[in-house]
Design an enzyme around this catalytic site. Structure first.
Site, mmCIF file in Angstrom:
data_model
loop_
_atom_site.group_PDB
_atom_site.id
_atom_site.type_symbol
_atom_site.label_atom_id
_atom_site.label_comp_id
_atom_site.label_asym_id
_atom_site.label_seq_id
_atom_site.Cartn_x
_atom_site.Cartn_y
_atom_site.Cartn_z
ATOM 1 C CG ASP A 278 11.606 -7.777 -1.161
ATOM 2 O OD1 ASP A 278 12.016 -7.007 -2.065
ATOM 3 O OD2 ASP A 278 10.427 -8.352 -0.950
ATOM 4 C CB CYS B 88 9.823 -4.861 -0.858
ATOM 5 S SG CYS B 88 8.126 -3.800 -0.466
ATOM 6 C CB THR C 67 4.548 -2.613 -3.369
ATOM 7 O OG1 THR C 67 4.825 -3.159 -2.212
ATOM 8 C CG2 THR C 67 3.886 -3.552 -4.371
ATOM 9 C CG HIS D 73 4.051 18.034 8.002
ATOM 10 N ND1 HIS D 73 2.929 18.344 7.316
ATOM 11 C CD2 HIS D 73 4.833 19.248 8.211
ATOM 12 C CE1 HIS D 73 2.701 19.950 7.130
ATOM 13 N NE2 HIS D 73 4.089 20.234 7.415
ATOM 14 C CG HIS E 256 4.234 19.135 12.484
ATOM 15 N ND1 HIS E 256 3.053 18.604 11.768
ATOM 16 C CD2 HIS E 256 4.590 20.184 11.638
ATOM 17 C CE1 HIS E 256 2.610 19.697 10.659
ATOM 18 N NE2 HIS E 256 3.749 20.575 10.992
HETATM 19 C C1 RB5 Z 1 7.783 -10.004 -3.434
HETATM 20 O O1 RB5 Z 1 7.330 -10.857 -4.585
HETATM 21 C C2 RB5 Z 1 6.795 -8.869 -3.166
HETATM 22 O O2 RB5 Z 1 5.756 -9.352 -2.704
HETATM 23 C C3 RB5 Z 1 7.412 -7.820 -2.307
HETATM 24 O O3 RB5 Z 1 8.554 -7.477 -2.500
HETATM 25 C C4 RB5 Z 1 6.680 -6.581 -1.911
HETATM 26 O O4 RB5 Z 1 6.004 -5.873 -2.881
HETATM 27 C C5 RB5 Z 1 5.806 -6.770 -0.684
HETATM 28 O O5 RB5 Z 1 4.754 -5.928 -0.207
#
Ligand code: RB5
Length: 147
Positions: free
Chosen positions: A7, A64, A66, A97, A132
């Site tokens: 994203d 993304c 996080t 694993h 595994h």
């Molecule tokens: C977008 O702002 C953010 O929420 C997305 O990139 C991600 O971190 C979601 O888990």
């Protein structure tokens, strides 16, 4: 062929990974996003994951902000084992694993240098099999409503 997706929160990191794969002569398919404009990660996760379970791509890398949202979404696709990693040991052992087929990372969590190390170890490490495999089969049984 490696499936790539992000994203807006992971866009810059995905672009850096593309350059890295190009330098290493590794083929990839970019499932988007193609600009830093805001886009919902679940849409990209679904497109990229389908590129893997269809057999078109062997593995995937998703980014993304996080790495978490896009990993949760990708794991909803049957056959996907997506692991959100921000350390070398996890990126290695999720191949050894868990036979993870998607590496997820947060563009707002890991620096490019570390991320590229995680990409390399993830792509170079083979699944260990053995005990595994039984656990991977149990994950598939959950997907099939058998466990
Ligand atoms: C977008 O702002 C953010 O929420 C997305 O990139 C991600 O971190 C979601 O888990």
């Amino acid at each position: 062929m490696i499936a790539l997706g992000s994203d807006h929160g992971g866009f810059e990191l995905k672009e850096a990974i593309k350059k890295h794969l190009e330098e290493k002569g590794i083929r990839y398919k970019d499932f988007g996003t193609y600009s830093p404009e805001s886009i919902d990660y679940a849409v990209i996760a679904a497109k990229t994951a389908k590129g893997i379970v269809s057999g078109e791509c062997e593995k995937g890398i998703l980014c993304c902000g996080t790495g978490i949202g896009i990993s949760i979404a990708a794991n909803k696709v049957k056959g996907i084992r997506a692991a959100c990693c921000s350390d070398y040991f996890s990126a290695k052992y999720t191949r050894l694993h868990n036979d993870a087929n998607v590496l997820c990372m947060g563009g707002r969590v890991v620096g490019v240098g570390l991320a590229l190390e995680l990409v390399d170890v993830f792509l170079e490490t083979e699944f260990e099999g053995g005990r595994h495999q039984r656990r991977i089969d149990q994950i598939a049984a959950i997907e099939n409503g058998e466990l």
